[in-house]
Design a protein around this motif. Structure first.
Motif, PDB file in Angstrom:
ATOM      1  N   PRO A   1      66.985-100.864 121.235  1.00  0.00           N
ATOM      2  CA  PRO A   1      66.158-101.599 120.270  1.00  0.00           C
ATOM      3  C   PRO A   1      66.748-102.973 119.976  1.00  0.00           C
ATOM      4  CG  PRO A   1      66.655 -99.361 119.499  1.00  0.00           C
ATOM      5  CD  PRO A   1      67.534 -99.618 120.681  1.00  0.00           C
ATOM      6  N   SER A   2      65.866-103.932 119.709  1.00  0.00           N
ATOM      7  CA  SER A   2      66.310-105.273 119.326  1.00  0.00           C
ATOM      8  C   SER A   2      66.844-105.261 117.895  1.00  0.00           C
ATOM      9  CB  SER A   2      65.145-106.258 119.416  1.00  0.00           C
ATOM     10  OG  SER A   2      64.173-105.947 118.414  1.00  0.00           O
ATOM     11  N   ALA A   3      67.510-106.345 117.530  1.00  0.00           N
ATOM     12  CA  ALA A   3      68.029-106.464 116.162  1.00  0.00           C
ATOM     13  C   ALA A   3      66.898-106.391 115.145  1.00  0.00           C
ATOM     14  CB  ALA A   3      68.809-107.771 116.014  1.00  0.00           C
ATOM     15  N   ASP A   4      65.750-107.007 115.458  1.00  0.00           N
ATOM     16  CA  ASP A   4      64.611-106.954 114.546  1.00  0.00           C
ATOM     17  C   ASP A   4      64.088-105.526 114.396  1.00  0.00           C
ATOM     18  OD1 ASP A   4      64.718-109.649 114.057  1.00  0.00           O
ATOM     19  OD2 ASP A   4      63.106-110.176 115.457  1.00  0.00           O
ATOM     20  N   GLU A   5      64.028-104.785 115.498  1.00  0.00           N
ATOM     21  CA  GLU A   5      63.573-103.396 115.419  1.00  0.00           C
ATOM     22  C   GLU A   5      64.508-102.557 114.562  1.00  0.00           C
ATOM     23  OE1 GLU A   5      61.471-101.997 119.406  1.00  0.00           O
ATOM     24  OE2 GLU A   5      63.347-103.046 119.809  1.00  0.00           O
ATOM     25  N   VAL A   6      65.802-102.773 114.731  1.00  0.00           N
ATOM     26  CA  VAL A   6      66.776-102.022 113.940  1.00  0.00           C
ATOM     27  C   VAL A   6      66.647-102.380 112.459  1.00  0.00           C
ATOM     28  CG1 VAL A   6      69.242-101.675 113.506  1.00  0.00           C
ATOM     29  CG2 VAL A   6      68.378-101.744 115.857  1.00  0.00           C
ATOM     30  N   ALA A   7      66.462-103.664 112.165  1.00  0.00           N
ATOM     31  CA  ALA A   7      66.320-104.083 110.760  1.00  0.00           C
ATOM     32  C   ALA A   7      65.088-103.448 110.132  1.00  0.00           C
ATOM     33  CB  ALA A   7      66.240-105.605 110.686  1.00  0.00           C
ATOM     34  N   ARG A   8      63.974-103.433 110.844  1.00  0.00           N
ATOM     35  CA  ARG A   8      62.751-102.821 110.310  1.00  0.00           C
ATOM     36  C   ARG A   8      62.934-101.315 110.113  1.00  0.00           C
ATOM     37  NH1 ARG A   8      60.276-106.461 113.995  1.00  0.00           N
ATOM     38  NH2 ARG A   8      59.976-104.789 115.526  1.00  0.00           N
ATOM     39  N   ALA A   9      63.608-100.672 111.065  1.00  0.00           N
ATOM     40  CA  ALA A   9      63.853 -99.230 110.939  1.00  0.00           C
ATOM     41  C   ALA A   9      64.734 -98.930 109.733  1.00  0.00           C
ATOM     42  CB  ALA A   9      64.498 -98.700 112.217  1.00  0.00           C
ATOM     43  N   ASN A  10      65.756 -99.751 109.516  1.00  0.00           N
ATOM     44  CA  ASN A  10      66.619 -99.555 108.348  1.00  0.00           C
ATOM     45  C   ASN A  10      65.845 -99.736 107.049  1.00  0.00           C
ATOM     46  OD1 ASN A  10      69.246 -98.830 109.289  1.00  0.00           O
ATOM     47  ND2 ASN A  10      69.526-100.914 110.063  1.00  0.00           N
ATOM     48  N   GLU A  11      64.900-100.673 107.033  1.00  0.00           N
ATOM     49  CA  GLU A  11      64.069-100.865 105.841  1.00  0.00           C
ATOM     50  C   GLU A  11      63.259 -99.613 105.532  1.00  0.00           C
ATOM     51  OE1 GLU A  11      61.469-104.200 106.082  1.00  0.00           O
ATOM     52  OE2 GLU A  11      62.906-105.576 105.158  1.00  0.00           O
ATOM     53  N   VAL A  12      62.687 -99.013 106.580  1.00  0.00           N
ATOM     54  CA  VAL A  12      61.884 -97.807 106.385  1.00  0.00           C
ATOM     55  C   VAL A  12      62.732 -96.670 105.834  1.00  0.00           C
ATOM     56  CG1 VAL A  12      60.581 -96.008 107.589  1.00  0.00           C
ATOM     57  CG2 VAL A  12      60.169 -98.409 108.126  1.00  0.00           C
ATOM     58  N   VAL A  13      63.889 -96.438 106.454  1.00  0.00           N
ATOM     59  CA  VAL A  13      64.754 -95.346 106.015  1.00  0.00           C
ATOM     60  C   VAL A  13      65.264 -95.602 104.601  1.00  0.00           C
ATOM     61  CG1 VAL A  13      66.936 -94.169 106.472  1.00  0.00           C
ATOM     62  CG2 VAL A  13      65.383 -94.705 108.359  1.00  0.00           C
ATOM     63  N   ALA A  14      65.619 -96.849 104.290  1.00  0.00           N
ATOM     64  CA  ALA A  14      66.087 -97.179 102.945  1.00  0.00           C
ATOM     65  C   ALA A  14      64.999 -96.934 101.910  1.00  0.00           C
ATOM     66  CB  ALA A  14      66.549 -98.633 102.895  1.00  0.00           C
ATOM     67  N   ALA A  15      63.752 -97.261 102.254  1.00  0.00           N
ATOM     68  CA  ALA A  15      62.648 -97.037 101.317  1.00  0.00           C
ATOM     69  C   ALA A  15      62.443 -95.550 101.053  1.00  0.00           C
ATOM     70  CB  ALA A  15      61.370 -97.655 101.870  1.00  0.00           C
ATOM     71  N   VAL A  16      62.552 -94.734 102.090  1.00  0.00           N
ATOM     72  CA  VAL A  16      62.415 -93.287 101.928  1.00  0.00           C
ATOM     73  C   VAL A  16      63.549 -92.737 101.072  1.00  0.00           C
ATOM     74  CG1 VAL A  16      62.454 -91.089 103.168  1.00  0.00           C
ATOM     75  CG2 VAL A  16      61.122 -93.000 104.059  1.00  0.00           C
ATOM     76  N   ASP A  17      64.772 -93.183 101.338  1.00  0.00           N
ATOM     77  CA  ASP A  17      65.919 -92.717 100.554  1.00  0.00           C
ATOM     78  C   ASP A  17      65.782 -93.125  99.084  1.00  0.00           C
ATOM     79  OD1 ASP A  17      66.970 -91.627 102.833  1.00  0.00           O
ATOM     80  OD2 ASP A  17      68.400 -93.257 103.206  1.00  0.00           O
ATOM     81  N   ALA A  18      65.320 -94.349  98.841  1.00  0.00           N
ATOM     82  CA  ALA A  18      65.154 -94.817  97.461  1.00  0.00           C
ATOM     83  C   ALA A  18      64.097 -93.996  96.737  1.00  0.00           C
ATOM     84  CB  ALA A  18      64.766 -96.300  97.455  1.00  0.00           C
ATOM     85  N   ALA A  19      63.002 -93.676  97.429  1.00  0.00           N
ATOM     86  CA  ALA A  19      61.959 -92.855  96.814  1.00  0.00           C
ATOM     87  C   ALA A  19      62.481 -91.465  96.487  1.00  0.00           C
ATOM     88  CB  ALA A  19      60.753 -92.776  97.750  1.00  0.00           C
ATOM     89  N   ALA A  20      63.295 -90.912  97.381  1.00  0.00           N
ATOM     90  CA  ALA A  20      63.852 -89.579  97.139  1.00  0.00           C
ATOM     91  C   ALA A  20      64.777 -89.588  95.927  1.00  0.00           C
ATOM     92  CB  ALA A  20      64.598 -89.103  98.383  1.00  0.00           C
ATOM     93  N   ARG A  21      65.598 -90.633  95.815  1.00  0.00           N
ATOM     94  CA  ARG A  21      66.510 -90.717  94.663  1.00  0.00           C
ATOM     95  C   ARG A  21      65.737 -90.846  93.353  1.00  0.00           C
ATOM     96  NH1 ARG A  21      69.368 -94.087  98.248  1.00  0.00           N
ATOM     97  NH2 ARG A  21      68.518 -95.954  97.220  1.00  0.00           N
ATOM     98  N   ALA A  22      64.576 -91.505  93.422  1.00  0.00           N
ATOM     99  CA  ALA A  22      63.771 -91.699  92.221  1.00  0.00           C
ATOM    100  C   ALA A  22      62.876 -90.500  91.925  1.00  0.00           C
ATOM    101  CB  ALA A  22      62.915 -92.954  92.367  1.00  0.00           C
ATOM    102  N   GLY A  23      62.918 -89.505  92.795  1.00  0.00           N
ATOM    103  CA  GLY A  23      62.071 -88.341  92.600  1.00  0.00           C
ATOM    104  C   GLY A  23      60.613 -88.607  92.911  1.00  0.00           C
ATOM    105  N   SER A  24      60.354 -89.642  93.711  1.00  0.00           N
ATOM    106  CA  SER A  24      58.989 -90.015  94.049  1.00  0.00           C
ATOM    107  C   SER A  24      58.658 -89.565  95.464  1.00  0.00           C
ATOM    108  CB  SER A  24      58.808 -91.536  93.940  1.00  0.00           C
ATOM    109  OG  SER A  24      57.566 -91.931  94.474  1.00  0.00           O
TER     110      SER A  24
END
Length: 278
Positions: free
Chosen positions: A222-245
């Protein structure tokens, strides 16, 4: 599911010096070839060389490509593989039915079977073959398949390639690796072909020379841009889980769905794999 592999390197087993270099290479898997790369007069010598080559490289990811069952050498090849350590898997050409896989396993035991589809009948049965017990991956043998179908170039195999990707996914196998690129002088063509294959859903490719490995690795990573976008997705999921959402949202406001998360994790898995040093 078997782990993803980006590079597989074929080497004729009768060329012992070349085989040793291949085993020392950074290829994800080395395929000791008894079939197409070995002349009929050298088939016995190639088969006899394999046990020693395997013993010299303990722990190395190795497959042995045997000759097809219908050939004069197929039965002896399988009998030899049966005596190898269980971690050594077998690559079987010209598979057309699940019964072909079962017949191989009767001889070689519980080791992984990597299947090559090389005929129209094999393509039609791709899902049934991919679902057969013991199958760890499926791939196309494109030269033989093109001959069987009478197509004049790679474009004529586009539907077969996509069919294989679908069959592998439906059977719960890893995405298939692409077939070899035979023009060693055309690295740009190899890279472009790999990118096309990646768009179709292939992951990784077989090579016939170590110099092709770095090109294949670069094309499928994967390109650097693909990795950055993937990290954004995973971070958003983790943040939602921590918030109980149950709802994850990207910084730009786009909602994250299950398909996006799966794709993101696949990208990060590929990016995290050990790199090619060349």
């Amino acid at each position: 599911m078997s782990p993803l592999v980006l590079t597989l390197l074929y080497v004729p087993a009768d060329r012992v010096g070349r085989a040793r270099k291949a085993l020392a290479s950074p290829a994800g898997v080395v395929i000791l070839d008894l079939e197409d790369a070995v002349a009929p007069a050298a088939k016995d010598a190639a088969r006899e060389a394999v046990p020693s080559l395997v013993a010299e490289a303990p722990g190395r990811a190795v497959q042995v490509r045997v000759n097809a069952a219908a050939t004069p050498w197929g039965a002896d090849d399988l009998a030899m593989v049966a005596g190898l350590p269980a971690a050594v898997s077998v690559r079987v050409p010209k598979v057309e039915t699940a019964a072909d896989v079962a017949a191989v396993r009767e001889v070689v035991g519980e080791r992984d079977v990597h299947v090559l589809i090389e005929t129209a009948a094999g393509v039609e049965a791709a899902y049934l073959v991919a679902s057969a017990p013991g199958v760890a991956s499926i791939g196309l043998g494109e030269a033989d398949l093109a001959s069987d179908l009478g197509v004049v170039d790679g474009d004529g195999l586009a539907w077969c390639r996509q069919r294989l990707v679908v069959a592998a996914r439906a059977a719960g196998l890893p995405p298939p690796a692409m077939a070899v690129w035979t023009d060693l002088a055309d690295a740009d063509g190899l890279a472009a072909s790999c990118r096309d294959g990646r768009r179709l859903g292939f992951v990784g490719r077989a090579a016939i020379h170590p110099e092709q490995l770095a090109v294949i690795e670069a094309a499928f990573r994967p390109s650097a841009d693909e990795v950055a976008r993937a990290n954004e997705v995973v971070a958003a999921v983790d943040a939602a889980a921590r918030a109980g959402s149950g709802t994850a949202v990207l910084p730009g406001g786009r909602f994250v769905d299950v398909a996006m998360v799966e794709q993101a994790r696949r990208v990060l898995d590929l990016a995290a794999r050990p790199g090619h040093p060349g």
